[in-house]
Design a protein around this motif. Structure first.
Motif, PDB file in Angstrom:
ATOM      1  N   VAL A 193      55.339  47.091  40.490  1.00  0.00           N
ATOM      2  CA  VAL A 193      54.858  45.934  41.237  1.00  0.00           C
ATOM      3  C   VAL A 193      55.032  44.667  40.402  1.00  0.00           C
ATOM      4  N   LYS A 194      54.749  44.788  39.116  1.00  0.00           N
ATOM      5  CA  LYS A 194      54.860  43.612  38.237  1.00  0.00           C
ATOM      6  C   LYS A 194      56.304  43.080  38.224  1.00  0.00           C
ATOM      7  N   SER A 195      57.260  44.007  38.232  1.00  0.00           N
ATOM      8  CA  SER A 195      58.654  43.548  38.185  1.00  0.00           C
ATOM      9  C   SER A 195      59.028  42.778  39.447  1.00  0.00           C
ATOM     10  N   LEU A 196      58.361  43.111  40.564  1.00  0.00           N
ATOM     11  CA  LEU A 196      58.629  42.368  41.791  1.00  0.00           C
ATOM     12  C   LEU A 196      57.919  41.013  41.774  1.00  0.00           C
ATOM     13  N   VAL A 197      56.701  41.011  41.233  1.00  0.00           N
ATOM     14  CA  VAL A 197      55.938  39.759  41.174  1.00  0.00           C
ATOM     15  C   VAL A 197      56.704  38.714  40.365  1.00  0.00           C
ATOM     16  N   PHE A 198      57.137  39.123  39.159  1.00  0.00           N
ATOM     17  CA  PHE A 198      57.791  38.156  38.269  1.00  0.00           C
ATOM     18  C   PHE A 198      59.310  38.151  38.431  1.00  0.00           C
ATOM     19  N   GLN A 199      59.788  39.044  39.286  1.00  0.00           N
ATOM     20  CA  GLN A 199      61.219  39.173  39.554  1.00  0.00           C
ATOM     21  C   GLN A 199      61.993  39.409  38.268  1.00  0.00           C
ATOM     22  N   LEU A 200      61.349  40.164  37.391  1.00  0.00           N
ATOM     23  CA  LEU A 200      61.902  40.375  36.066  1.00  0.00           C
ATOM     24  C   LEU A 200      61.413  41.698  35.483  1.00  0.00           C
ATOM     25  N   ALA A 201      62.339  42.429  34.876  1.00  0.00           N
ATOM     26  CA  ALA A 201      61.942  43.608  34.090  1.00  0.00           C
ATOM     27  C   ALA A 201      62.507  43.389  32.694  1.00  0.00           C
ATOM     28  N   SER A 202      61.632  43.368  31.708  1.00  0.00           N
ATOM     29  CA  SER A 202      62.119  43.032  30.369  1.00  0.00           C
ATOM     30  C   SER A 202      61.551  43.977  29.320  1.00  0.00           C
ATOM     31  N   LEU A 203      62.015  43.780  28.106  1.00  0.00           N
ATOM     32  CA  LEU A 203      61.604  44.650  27.000  1.00  0.00           C
ATOM     33  C   LEU A 203      60.115  44.531  26.672  1.00  0.00           C
ATOM     34  N   SER A 249      58.880  36.940  49.498  1.00  0.00           N
ATOM     35  CA  SER A 249      59.121  35.751  48.670  1.00  0.00           C
ATOM     36  C   SER A 249      58.035  34.708  48.950  1.00  0.00           C
ATOM     37  N   ASP A 250      57.321  34.911  50.054  1.00  0.00           N
ATOM     38  CA  ASP A 250      56.139  34.103  50.319  1.00  0.00           C
ATOM     39  C   ASP A 250      55.026  34.582  49.389  1.00  0.00           C
ATOM     40  N   THR A 251      54.449  33.668  48.610  1.00  0.00           N
ATOM     41  CA  THR A 251      53.498  34.061  47.560  1.00  0.00           C
ATOM     42  C   THR A 251      52.270  34.782  48.117  1.00  0.00           C
ATOM     43  N   LEU A 252      51.754  34.272  49.242  1.00  0.00           N
ATOM     44  CA  LEU A 252      50.565  34.913  49.805  1.00  0.00           C
ATOM     45  C   LEU A 252      50.857  36.328  50.279  1.00  0.00           C
ATOM     46  N   ASN A 253      51.997  36.495  50.950  1.00  0.00           N
ATOM     47  CA  ASN A 253      52.386  37.839  51.380  1.00  0.00           C
ATOM     48  C   ASN A 253      52.476  38.776  50.188  1.00  0.00           C
ATOM     49  N   MET A 254      53.112  38.255  49.135  1.00  0.00           N
ATOM     50  CA  MET A 254      53.273  39.058  47.929  1.00  0.00           C
ATOM     51  C   MET A 254      51.902  39.427  47.363  1.00  0.00           C
ATOM     52  N   ASP A 266      68.075  40.442  27.565  1.00  0.00           N
ATOM     53  CA  ASP A 266      67.953  39.590  28.756  1.00  0.00           C
ATOM     54  C   ASP A 266      67.019  40.183  29.801  1.00  0.00           C
ATOM     55  N   GLY A 267      67.015  41.506  29.882  1.00  0.00           N
ATOM     56  CA  GLY A 267      66.254  42.158  30.941  1.00  0.00           C
ATOM     57  C   GLY A 267      66.957  42.033  32.273  1.00  0.00           C
ATOM     58  N   ILE A 268      66.359  42.601  33.298  1.00  0.00           N
ATOM     59  CA  ILE A 268      66.905  42.452  34.652  1.00  0.00           C
ATOM     60  C   ILE A 268      66.240  41.233  35.275  1.00  0.00           C
ATOM     61  N   GLN A 269      67.061  40.196  35.483  1.00  0.00           N
ATOM     62  CA  GLN A 269      66.483  38.950  35.985  1.00  0.00           C
ATOM     63  C   GLN A 269      66.810  38.744  37.462  1.00  0.00           C
ATOM     64  N   GLY A 270      66.048  37.866  38.065  1.00  0.00           N
ATOM     65  CA  GLY A 270      66.304  37.513  39.458  1.00  0.00           C
ATOM     66  C   GLY A 270      66.178  38.688  40.412  1.00  0.00           C
ATOM     67  N   VAL A 271      65.184  39.502  40.187  1.00  0.00           N
ATOM     68  CA  VAL A 271      64.961  40.645  41.079  1.00  0.00           C
ATOM     69  C   VAL A 271      64.455  40.118  42.419  1.00  0.00           C
ATOM     70  N   PRO A 272      65.112  40.498  43.513  1.00  0.00           N
ATOM     71  CA  PRO A 272      64.632  40.016  44.814  1.00  0.00           C
ATOM     72  C   PRO A 272      63.348  40.727  45.222  1.00  0.00           C
ATOM     73  N   ARG A 273      62.391  39.982  45.733  1.00  0.00           N
ATOM     74  CA  ARG A 273      61.151  40.626  46.190  1.00  0.00           C
ATOM     75  C   ARG A 273      61.382  41.359  47.511  1.00  0.00           C
ATOM     76  N   GLY A 274      62.319  40.890  48.257  1.00  0.00           N
ATOM     77  CA  GLY A 274      62.710  41.575  49.488  1.00  0.00           C
ATOM     78  C   GLY A 274      61.692  41.472  50.605  1.00  0.00           C
ATOM     79  N   HIS A 275      61.959  42.268  51.647  1.00  0.00           N
ATOM     80  CA  HIS A 275      61.077  42.290  52.809  1.00  0.00           C
ATOM     81  C   HIS A 275      60.357  43.615  52.868  1.00  0.00           C
ATOM     82  N   LEU A 276      59.020  43.557  52.885  1.00  0.00           N
ATOM     83  CA  LEU A 276      58.220  44.773  52.950  1.00  0.00           C
ATOM     84  C   LEU A 276      58.470  45.466  54.282  1.00  0.00           C
TER      85      LEU A 276
END
Lengths: 325, 254
Positions: free
Chosen positions: A234-244, A164-169, A147-157
């Motif tokens: 950074v990728k795990s925050l972008v996609f809010q997912l860490a997987s195999l 969570s705002d795409t441009l900010n990210m 399953d991986g770690i799903q729904g990772v919050p991007r949080g506040h820098l």
């Protein structure tokens, strides 16, 4: 009298520096306005892989070491950042730093084991250790296996800027990328980088000049692992997912492909290669497994027709104009 | 007494799985001389070199450098003790410019070689010295050319400049003239003679006429053993040497 001589062996140094500045300025500008023209998530994905490939390139292009296990740094940092952000509620910058440090630590251990060997043996040891870490990721409870770690919050820098705002990210990712690339540029063009290039060109000679080459290789390996980790984090925050997927050996192979296509041993080559591969994967995704075949064909063409890669081919042209690519 | 010799080997032996490449070689290299190591192919000359510079571990024996036992010293540390070697295949850093090649040798003593956060413009203070070294060997005009693009003879010259940058007391040259045209041979011989001032040189060489002119002492190796040792005039008369190595070619070479 000695000041003008080092910076560049190309044309007139002052002119060269300013043209270089203009060139980098244009690239920065393109990076800054790109999200208004192109789908930002695609751009971010490209930037993550570009950073991964650039970090990998430090080893392959400037030390001559082919690691076939860099996915372990990329993927494991993704897990660590995702876990830290989701379970511990850390802010994104701390979570990314944590991922980076863990990758550096892994890099120290793996590098220490692997750099005693050269060529194919080095590649095999890194691959074996990466496979080991893959199965750890598969079994460890906190990674949630398939399953991986799903729904990772991007949080506040820094606790303020909402990612969570795409441009900010996007600008966060772009900033990390630009800083890391500058850092790599500095490493390559430093007294340390000179020794690395010497080791790459002729290791026995470097030893005979009194350099303990293993220490230099180890430091380069750690830097490369750490920045690969940054990319994964950074990728795990972008996609809010860490997987195999990111610890799988496919990812290790892909980064080799990106680096070679873009131009090994160049500064911007890995970025070009990463975007090429990501573009193929994204825009030809409807073709299913044909994507792999297309990638293979492109790779074969690249190896046959322009071995130096995209940027490698453009490089002499740019160099004449005082631009180091 | 011991001070007369810069390098001494005692019972230097190297075995490769049952094959003895170098056997009980006792070599004494006198300070401030040019000492040549000659012998037919497979005589163990290069192996000797690799043993003395610690690029190969020895099976038995001891090596002394300035009376100090270096039998268990790491190869990178040998350079810091003042002994630097060259290689059979010209050893330059192909993607670095001629200037950078020499500077790599110079920069270690700045103590910033691990500073990956510093700009390489900090190395500029070494440029004058590097240029001087390039000038000494006659390749200054190529300072900004990648070393890989230089002609063979110039690569050799650059390699010597790089070696000299470390100011070694002792140089080991592995076939410095191999594969060179006559013009380059003469130039390199002259260069070696010039740099041998206040230095000691141990060289492996095939080209007999060069050895005859250049060296003070010649050691002849055969099948890993010392066959004869002495000045050229003496060696060239030794019937065993004539048979083993020089064959009928002595007169024509010299």
């Amino acid at each position: 009298m000695t000041t003008n001589s080092v910076t560049s062996s190309a044309t007139g140094p002052n002119k060269g520096v300013s043209r270089q500045a203009i060139f980098v300025g244009i690239l920065l500008a393109v990076g800054l306005i790109a999200p208004f023209a192109v789908y930002p998530v695609f751009l971010m994905k490209g930037l993550c892989f570009a950073l991964f490939a650039a970090a990998f390139n430090l080893l392959l292009g400037y030390v001559g070491l082919l690691s076939f296990g860099h996915a372990m740094f990329f993927g494991w940092s993704a897990y660590i950042t995702a876990h830290a952000a989701k379970e511990w509620g850390l802010t994104p910058e701390i979570a990314v730093l944590l991922g980076t440090f863990c990758a550096a630590g892994m890099g120290a251990v793996v590098g220490w084991l692997a750099i005693r060997r050269q060529g194919i043996y080095f590649a095999m040891i890194t691959l074996a250790l990466a496979q080991l870490m893959y199965f750890v990721a598969l079994q460890a409870p906190f990674t949630h296996g398939e399953d991986g770690i799903q729904g990772v919050p991007r949080g506040h820098l820094f606790g303020v800027i909402d990612l969570s705002d795409t441009l900010n990210m996007y600008y966060f990712v772009f900033g990390v990328f630009a800083l890391a690339l500058f850092f790599l540029y500095r490493v390559v063009n430093s007294p340390f980088g000179q020794v690395l290039k010497a080791i790459r060109d002729n290791e026995p000679r470097a030893i005979s000049l009194g350099y303990q080459v293993d220490r230099y290789k180890l430091i380069a390996f750690i830097i490369s692992a750490a920045l690969s980790g940054t990319a994964g984090s950074v990728k795990s925050l972008v996609f809010q997912l860490a997987s195999l997927t990111d610890v799988h050996w496919h990812a290790s192979g892909e980064v080799v492909l990106m680096t070679l296509l873009g131009g090994v041993g160049t500064i911007f080559g890995p970025t070009a290669g990463a975007y090429l591969v990501v573009t193929i994967q994204n825009y030809f995704a409807t073709l299913g497994s044909w994507v792999t075949i297309i990638q293979g064909v492109i790779f074969v063409i690249c190896v046959l027709a322009f071995r130096a890669g995209i940027v490698g081919v453009l490089r002499p042209f740019l160099k004449k104009r005082g631009i180091e690519a | 007494m011991a001070d007369d010799y810069i390098v001494e080997t005692k019972n230097l032996t190297k075995e490769f799985k049952g094959f003895v490449a170098v056997s009980d070689v006792n070599l004494k290299v006198k300070r401030h001389t040019i000492h040549a190591l000659i012998g037919p192919n497979g005589a163990g000359k290069t192996t000797c070199f690799n043993l003395i510079t610690k690029f190969l571990p020895l099976s038995r024996g001891t090596i002394l450098l300035n009376g100090r036992d270096i039998t268990n010293t790491a190869p990178a540390d040998i350079a810091q003790l003042g002994m630097v070697r060259s290689f059979q295949i010209s050893a330059v850093f192909g993607h670095l410019t001629a200037l950078e090649n020499v500077r790599v040798a110079l920069q270690r003593k700045l103590g910033t070689s691990f500073h990956f956060w510093k700009s390489d413009t900090s190395l500029a203070e070494l440029n004058d010295r590097a240029e001087q070294l390039l000038e000494d060997v006659g390749v200054l005009e190529y300072r900004d050319i990648p070393a890989g693009e230089l002609s063979y003879g110039r690569k050799r010259a650059l390699e010597i400049a790089t070696t000299l940058a470390l100011e070694p007391e002792m140089l080991l040259l592995d076939e410095p003239m191999a594969g060179m045209g006559t013009e380059d041979v003469a130039r390199t011989a002259e260069l070696i003679r010039r740099v041998s001032k206040d230095r000691t040189i141990l060289m492996v060489e095939h080209n007999l006429s060069v050895v005859a002119d250049l060296s003070d002492t010649i050691t002849v190796l055969k099948l890993g053993k010392v066959l004869a040792e002495g000045p050229y005039s003496e060696i060239s008369q030794n019937p065993e040497v004539i048979e083993a190595y020089m064959g009928h070619g002595v007169g024509s070479h010299a």
